[in-house]
Structure formats: structure tokens, C-alpha cells
Design a protein around this motif. Structure first.
Motif, PDB file in Angstrom:
ATOM      1  N   GLN A   1      -2.012   5.534  -5.573  1.00  0.00           N
ATOM      2  CA  GLN A   1      -3.073   6.515  -5.030  1.00  0.00           C
ATOM      3  C   GLN A   1      -3.250   7.393  -6.495  1.00  0.00           C
ATOM      4  OE1 GLN A   1      -1.948   9.513  -2.380  1.00  0.00           O
ATOM      5  NE2 GLN A   1      -3.729   9.447  -1.267  1.00  0.00           N
TER       6      GLN A   1
ATOM      7  N   TYR B   1      -1.684  -1.001  -3.972  1.00  0.00           N
ATOM      8  CA  TYR B   1      -2.315   0.194  -4.014  1.00  0.00           C
ATOM      9  C   TYR B   1      -1.419   1.380  -4.441  1.00  0.00           C
ATOM     10  CZ  TYR B   1      -5.388   4.042  -3.016  1.00  0.00           C
ATOM     11  OH  TYR B   1      -6.119   5.368  -3.169  1.00  0.00           O
TER      12      TYR B   1
ATOM     13  N   ALA C   1       0.663   4.646   0.138  1.00  0.00           N
ATOM     14  CA  ALA C   1      -0.117   5.712   0.424  1.00  0.00           C
ATOM     15  C   ALA C   1      -0.860   5.337   1.684  1.00  0.00           C
ATOM     16  CB  ALA C   1      -1.188   6.214  -0.569  1.00  0.00           C
ATOM     17  N   TYR C   2      -0.909   6.261   2.682  1.00  0.00           N
ATOM     18  CA  TYR C   2      -1.831   6.242   3.892  1.00  0.00           C
ATOM     19  C   TYR C   2      -0.645   5.484   5.064  1.00  0.00           C
ATOM     20  CZ  TYR C   2      -5.631   7.091   0.520  1.00  0.00           C
ATOM     21  OH  TYR C   2      -6.472   7.617  -0.381  1.00  0.00           O
TER      22      TYR C   2
ATOM     23  N   ASN D   1     -13.057   7.647 -11.942  1.00  0.00           N
ATOM     24  CA  ASN D   1     -12.130   8.868 -11.856  1.00  0.00           C
ATOM     25  C   ASN D   1     -12.051   9.660 -13.175  1.00  0.00           C
ATOM     26  OD1 ASN D   1     -10.902   8.424  -9.163  1.00  0.00           O
ATOM     27  ND2 ASN D   1      -9.693   6.789  -9.845  1.00  0.00           N
TER      28      ASN D   1
ATOM     29  N   THR E   1       0.896  -1.214   0.116  1.00  0.00           N
ATOM     30  CA  THR E   1      -0.146   0.018  -0.005  1.00  0.00           C
ATOM     31  C   THR E   1       0.790   1.183  -0.007  1.00  0.00           C
ATOM     32  OG1 THR E   1      -1.643  -1.110   1.106  1.00  0.00           O
ATOM     33  CG2 THR E   1      -1.928   1.086   1.349  1.00  0.00           C
TER      34      THR E   1
ATOM     35  N   THR F   1      -4.087  -2.537  -8.666  1.00  0.00           N
ATOM     36  CA  THR F   1      -5.086  -3.174  -7.514  1.00  0.00           C
ATOM     37  C   THR F   1      -5.397  -4.541  -7.791  1.00  0.00           C
ATOM     38  OG1 THR F   1      -6.116  -1.000  -7.188  1.00  0.00           O
ATOM     39  CG2 THR F   1      -7.066  -2.651  -6.249  1.00  0.00           C
TER      40      THR F   1
ATOM     41  N   HIS G   1       0.567   8.416  -7.430  1.00  0.00           N
ATOM     42  CA  HIS G   1       1.401   8.702  -6.100  1.00  0.00           C
ATOM     43  C   HIS G   1       1.921   7.379  -5.559  1.00  0.00           C
ATOM     44  CE1 HIS G   1       2.647  10.804  -2.464  1.00  0.00           C
ATOM     45  NE2 HIS G   1       2.334   9.612  -1.866  1.00  0.00           N
TER      46      HIS G   1
ATOM     47  N   GLN H   1      -4.089  10.631  -8.466  1.00  0.00           N
ATOM     48  CA  GLN H   1      -3.942  12.270  -8.388  1.00  0.00           C
ATOM     49  C   GLN H   1      -4.364  12.646  -9.648  1.00  0.00           C
ATOM     50  OE1 GLN H   1      -0.328  12.849  -5.027  1.00  0.00           O
ATOM     51  NE2 GLN H   1       0.332  12.940  -7.056  1.00  0.00           N
TER      52      GLN H   1
END
Length: 476
Positions: free
Chosen positions: A359, A357, A31-32, A448, A29, A352, A372, A361
Motif C-alpha cells: 500500500q 499488493y 493491506a486491508y 501517485n 495482499t 503489483t 505499507h 503512503q
């Protein structure tokens, strides 16, 4: 009355719920979450958190352990980030609270101004626009260099006027991982007697170690003349549990407007250093424990692993036909855009499907739509697998072709007024996007694409409606 549920059953239910989340460990993952890859750190943090979870940071005289831990955590940040004997700081709940407090403090330091303003590079984190919204400070947005995505010092200086209370630069910016020319911007702010805040939330605990490893990191910390405050998140590259950031001020005088007291009621005199009053000591204790356990030498080793992963991924991405890295990132963040007609949103879906994952943008200003990647120490060793899957995802996206929305749908999106959006219009867009209520589909490329076709203001309104619909209580 409904009876309680046995503890074992509750925990089983929680495990079942968590099974549907993105993985928080293993570097998949990007991001986050931030994963050190070190064994034992999570257990240490959880134990320390549990030991202090019932304490309350509202009153440091009642819980002196929290006061001592906070001062030691802030002291570690001061030493790492160029502070001096006069530097003070506060542990907050996260980067957004640190950014909010930086703006609130700058505003309240100038009570003579009825319409205060702050100057932001357009790449500044959205938390500063949230602060502008909350605190009635006008955000003056300045375009960045369209090739490097770094702030333009001359343009930033020109935007400062007699109502400016704060100038904000990033180290690095979240979107592209580039460090703004902090020294030049801070000097311009100081010349006008204006505060300068460095948002080092994502890079502050990493860039000093990158510099030790030979990376040409521009000067950005509190040692730079004119820098008056700096934020750094411990739940990012200090690898502490979520819920800890540090806001540093160059002096106690600069911090004073941040502190709040109220004796104008019959209860206890409220005295706060953050936006929160009651706050559990758990996150602070966990951060204190992790910082002490990993130590300076440990963070240096983690930075070395992160830098190796960034270098391998960047080299591999730049060798891959169809994608490119935006700007000249010097930190651990990569923004990957597509060339030709490659749809990066489809690439994200394909990744995915391969259990990664990335991200999405949206395009903004000179920055095209991109993906990202937040690279952590846990990504070291997984670079070949990620690059192989990315190559396969790019090939699949190229074969599928770009997402093309029907002209009538584009016309319908263009006709929507963000300030007059009705529930019926929102429901119609959900239906057009193939959404059943607010449950997101497994593939998001078309959604998106629709959001990308909307103006930023309309996108904000649509997503606010979506968020509000998601947070609807279960009816039992």
C-alpha cells in the motif's frame, strides 16, 4: 417487468466479479485483509454468520443470544487488554465506528464546553479527524518525533487545555507500526482530568501475545493509569470476518454518554449502544465463533508465526540496498521508504506486476513517501518469495528512474484551489494522469506522483471527486 435471475447464474456472475479483486488469502495482499492461514476458520465464520444474519441487534431483549455473545466477546477483550471488574464494552461495526464513539462519548461528557477540542499525535488514524468533522470537535495535531514517529509526551501534555475532552494515542500507529508512550501521555491527561483513548484497533489482539514471546512492547492497555478507553478490531488480528470491533471503557460511568435513547416520537423508544440502530447479528456471531474456536492458545501460535514473518521480512528489507524501514516498529506493520532517488510508487507497481499488493503512503511531516506492509500469520513461509520479488522490483524501479512530472503540470497542480475546484479542472487532471474516466490504470506511479505533488487538502478534494465519480449508478 424484468424477471428475476436464477440463483446459479447470480452466483456465477458474483464469482466473475470477484475474480478482479485483490486476493484475500495467501498473504499476497499486505493491506486491508488479515489471513490466519488456518483451514476451516472461514467456513466456521460463514456458517455462524448465516445462523444469525436475520437477527437484529437493535433490541437485545428480542434476541438474547446476541446479548450473551456480545458480553462474552467483550469479556474476552477485557481479559486480554488489562480491564478490571468495572470495565464495560460494546461491539461495533469496525475500528472507525469505535473511534467515532470514543470521540462522541468524550464530547458529550462535557456539555459545558461550546468548542471542545481533542489532542492527537499527527500519526493518529484519520478516523479521529473524521470524528472531529462529524461531531464538531477541534482536532489539535501534535508533531511526533521525526526519527521514531512516536508521540512526544511533553508536546502532547502542553497541547491540553481547559477545552480538551480527549487525548488520543496509538498502539500501534497504522503508518509506522510504532507504539506511542501511552503511560506518559495518559498520566498527563489524567492530571488535567481529561480522558485518554488508546487506538489499539490494529494491534490490540496481537501485542499482548508478542509480549509473551519476549518482544519489548510498551505498556498500552487499560491497566495503564489514566487510560479511560481502548479500541480493538476483531477483524484484524483476531482473524474474524469484517465488521467487528470492540470499544472498551474503564467504567460504565465513562461509557454512559455513548448510549442513546429517544422516546420523543409515537413509535417504539429507540435505544442504541452504537451509531447503528438495526444491525445484523451475523458479524457478531461469526466473531464469537472464531474467538471460541481459535482460543488463547491458538492466538499465541498465530502471533508466533506473525512475529517470525515480521522478523524475516524486516531483516531482509534492511539488507536490501535502496530501501529502509522507518522508525522502530514493535508490531506487525512495516513502512518501507526508498533511499536516493528510488521511486517507491514505481516499486509498488512492480510488486503489483509480481502479484503482491503493497500500500502506497504519501509523505507527511517527517515521514517520506513509503510502502505499507501489514504482515499476518499467512505470510510465514512466503518471506523468501516476497523478498526476492521486492529485490527485483527495487532493481526495476532504479533502472526506470524516478517519475518526473512536467513543470507545467506541477505548476497547474500548485495553482489549484481545493475549495474552488471545478469539474473541468478535475477532468483535465484525469486526462493529464492518463485516466479514462475513473478507471484506474494498471500502473499508478505517475498518478501517485501527481497526488504527492498536491497539498494534503487538495489531495483530499481530488480523491473525494474521484470517489464520487466512481460511485455513479449503472444506467440500464
Amino acid at each position: 417487468m424484468t424477471p428475476g435471475v436464477p440463483a446459479d447464474q447470480v452466483l456465477d456472475e458474483l464469482r466473475t466479479l470477484r475474480a478482479g479483486d485483490l486476493p484475500t488469502h495467501g498473504g499476497r495482499t499486505l493491506a486491508y485483509v488479515y489471513d490466519s492461514g488456518l483451514s476451516g476458520v472461514d467456513d466456521l465464520a460463514a456458517t455462524a454468520h448465516a445462523m444469525a444474519t436475520a437477527t437484529n441487534g437493535l433490541d437485545p431483549t428480542a434476541f438474547p443470544s446476541l446479548l450473551r455473545m456480545e458480553n462474552e466477546v467483550v469479556g474476552a477483550a477485557v481479559r486480554l487488554l488489562g480491564g478490571g471488574p468495572s470495565t464495560v464494552g460494546t461491539v461495533t461495526s469496525g475500528g472507525t465506528e469505535s473511534c467515532l464513539l470514543a470521540v462522541q462519548t468524550a464530547r458529550d461528557a462535557r456539555p459545558d464546553l461550546s468548542r471542545p477540542r481533542m489532542v492527537l499525535a499527527e500519526t493518529a488514524h484519520a478516523a479521529f479527524r473524521k470524528a472531529a468533522h462529524y461531531f464538531g470537535v477541534e482536532a489539535v495535531t501534535v508533531p511526533v518525533d521525526p526519527a521514531t514517529f512516536r508521540a512526544d509526551p511533553d508536546a502532547m501534555a502542553a497541547a491540553i487545555d481547559d477545552s480538551t475532552v480527549l487525548v488520543v494515542v496509538s498502539a500501534p500507529s497504522y503508518a509506522h507500526g510504532v507504539v506511542d508512550p501511552v503511560a506518559a501521555v495518559a498520566a498527563a491527561a489524567a492530571e488535567r482530568g481529561v480522558r485518554c483513548h488508546v487506538d489499539a484497533c490494529i494491534g490490540g489482539w496481537l501485542l499482548p501475545y508478542f509480549r509473551r514471546l519476549g518482544v519489548a512492547v510498551p505498556e498500552f492497555d487499560l491497566s495503564v493509569p489514566g487510560v479511560t478507553s481502548l479500541s480493538v478490531d476483531l477483524h484484524k488480528y483476531a482473524y474474524c470476518p469484517k465488521g467487528t470491533s470492540v470499544l472498551l471503557h474503564a467504567s460504565a460511568e465513562l461509557r454512559r454518554p455513548q448510549l442513546f435513547a429517544s422516546a420523543q416520537w409515537p413509535g417504539y423508544t429507540m435505544l442504541n449502544s452504537t451509531l447503528q440502530s438495526t444491525r445484523s447479528g451475523g458479524p457478531l456471531a461469526a466473531a464469537w465463533a472464531v474467538l471460541r474456536h481459535i482460543g488463547d492458545a491458538g492466538y499465541a501460535r498465530l502471533a508466533e508465526r506473525t512475529l517470525a514473518a515480521v522478523a524475516a521480512l524486516r531483516s531482509g528489507i534492511e539488507a536490501l540496498d535502496g530501501v529502509r524501514v522507518l522508525g522502530e516498529p514493535v508490531a506487525s506493520l512495516l513502512a518501507v521508504a526508498g533511499t536516493d532517488e528510488l521511486d517507491v510508487f514505481t516499486v509498488a507497481d512492480e510488486m503489483t506486476a509480481r502479484r503482491w499488493y503493497l500500500q502506497p503512503q504519501f509523505g507527511f511531516g517527517a515521514s517520506p513517501a513509503n510502502l505499507h506492509l501489514t504482515v499476518t500469520a499467512a505470510n510465514h513461509g512466503t518471506e523468501p518469495e516476497l523478498l526476492a520479488d521486492l529485490a527485483a522490483a527495487v532493481a526495476a524501479a532504479r533502472a526506470a528512474g524516478p517519475v518526473r512530472l512536467a513543470p507545467e503540470l506541477l505548476d497547474a497542480i500548485a495553482a489549484l484551489d481545493p475549495d474552488a475546484l471545478t469539474p473541468a479542472q478535475f477532468a483535465a487532471l484525469l486526462s493529464a494522469a492518463g485516466l479514462d474516466g475513473v478507471t484506474a490504470p494498471k500502473r499508478m506511479a505517475e498518478v501517485n506522483a501527481m497526488l504527492a505533488a498536491a497539498s494534503p487538502r487538495l489531495r483530499e478534494r481530488l480523491l473525494v471527486e474521484f470517489l464520487g465519480a466512481m460511485y455513479t449508478p449503472d444506467q440500464v
